[in-house]
Design an enzyme around this catalytic site. Sequence first.
Site, PDB file in Angstrom:
ATOM      1  N   GLN A 137      59.213  11.960  -2.342  1.00 26.10           N
ATOM      2  CA  GLN A 137      58.028  11.955  -3.193  1.00 26.10           C
ATOM      3  C   GLN A 137      56.866  11.201  -2.560  1.00 26.10           C
ATOM      4  O   GLN A 137      55.692  11.512  -2.817  1.00 26.10           O
ATOM      5  CB  GLN A 137      58.366  11.338  -4.552  1.00 26.10           C
ATOM      6  N   HIS A 168      53.824  12.986  -1.004  1.00 28.27           N
ATOM      7  CA  HIS A 168      52.793  13.684  -1.779  1.00 28.27           C
ATOM      8  C   HIS A 168      51.390  13.195  -1.426  1.00 28.27           C
ATOM      9  O   HIS A 168      50.421  13.952  -1.505  1.00 28.27           O
ATOM     10  CB  HIS A 168      53.024  13.499  -3.274  1.00 28.27           C
ATOM     11  N   GLU A 198      56.540   9.005 -13.808  1.00 24.05           N
ATOM     12  CA  GLU A 198      56.507  10.469 -13.896  1.00 24.05           C
ATOM     13  C   GLU A 198      57.903  11.057 -13.685  1.00 24.05           C
ATOM     14  O   GLU A 198      58.383  11.870 -14.474  1.00 24.05           O
ATOM     15  CB  GLU A 198      55.533  11.011 -12.848  1.00 24.05           C
ATOM     16  N   ASP A 245      60.424  19.674  -8.707  1.00 26.93           N
ATOM     17  CA  ASP A 245      59.139  20.020  -8.103  1.00 26.93           C
ATOM     18  C   ASP A 245      59.072  21.482  -7.687  1.00 26.93           C
ATOM     19  O   ASP A 245      58.018  22.128  -7.810  1.00 26.93           O
ATOM     20  CB  ASP A 245      58.894  19.162  -6.856  1.00 26.93           C
TER      21      ASP A 245
END
Length: 439
Positions: free
Chosen positions: A252, A255, A322, A356
Amino acid sequence: MVARHLKKPAPPTANGAAPAFDVTAIVEGVINDVRAEGDAAVRRYSEKFDKWSPESFKLSDKEIQDIIATVPAQVLEDIRTVQNNVRTFAEAQKASLGEFELEIQPGVFLGQKNVPIQNVGCYIPGGRYPLLASAHMTILTAKVAGVPNVIGCTPPIAGEIPSSTVAAMHFAGADAIYLLGGTQAIAAMALGTETIPKVDFIAGPGNAFVANAKAKLYGQIGIDLFAGPTEVLVVADEHASPFTCAVDLLSQAEHGPDTPAVLITTSEKVATETIAHCERILTSTDMSTAALAATSWRDYGEVIVVDSLDEAFALADEFASEHVQILTQNPREALDKMRNYGALFLGEKTCVSYGDKCIGTNHVLPTKKSARYTGGLCVQKYLKTVTYQEVKDPKASGELGRLCGRAARAERFEGHARSGDLRAQQFLGDKYKWIYEQV
């Protein structure tokens, strides 16, 4: 609870220099210009920011088919497989949303309906990478909800058409596709131009400019979420693999340069070994996004050791991240113990990247602690839950008229009271001086 930080985020002053531009001022300027000039402003800013100025930003049916023809067959097959997963989950969501009609008392009917928004704009980002998965999450979910008109905007990438993204948008059911990005795309959809229709609602992730534009235009149009940088938090016990923790945190962190990647664990051994694995992966493997992930890990990464899983769950709820990944012996315990998260990923066989890219749940999720009060993008976001009322029984209408008159006068709303009086006179024969003075 005494939480021990084995790795803290860098001090605020060390998290990079201040931006060389004022995002808010730039966004306001673009919105104001699009409002005043329409297509001319959209084209000017597309040329400025994306070096893109085609004859038409909207792709024709033939152009879409020609673009899809350039996409490898395996990619097209994978798009269809992933979209089937997303569609199946979204259809289950829609089926769970009940409509009803209730006779609350004899002759008085109250009901609820779920009515889809009529015009939706979906933004599929593409600054660093072609994020075709966002087409599944935004466009396809809107179509499952029953939205009749869905347009999609995605930017060119370094002057090139993102063919796979266009294919995903088309297969998701977009009614029109525009090669247009950034603030100018959001402003055009929200305000409408000579060639881009105004929408009622905008969904989809994006960079700081896109997020700022959506926030500024909220109220004139609806939006899915107030979005921020991607976030990931891993809760791990002593049985967790430190290597798995490291890989999933860094998955992650790539990103962007400002992604918080947090590990909360009951094991100091897991904590220290995870840190070591992160450093090795970032410096001694051929991970193509290592520089980006390393910036996030250095500036926003945290590793925290707590004494118990209950403390870990409580601290994770404070972060309200999140994405929350549970790497413990009994991962489903988190379903009972946690309340604040965008999405939970339970067990080592599950990872955030599945959410995702391919598993079927929606990846447009709340950030910046907004998981304390909202969930992510889903079918419900595209539906308006509306009510209706019908009084069929004359006596019931008269009784409600009397009640309305008393309730309204208690609040000094004489006009409301008189609507009730009129029904009480019509259906129960009550006498009201004000009516006889008027008729």
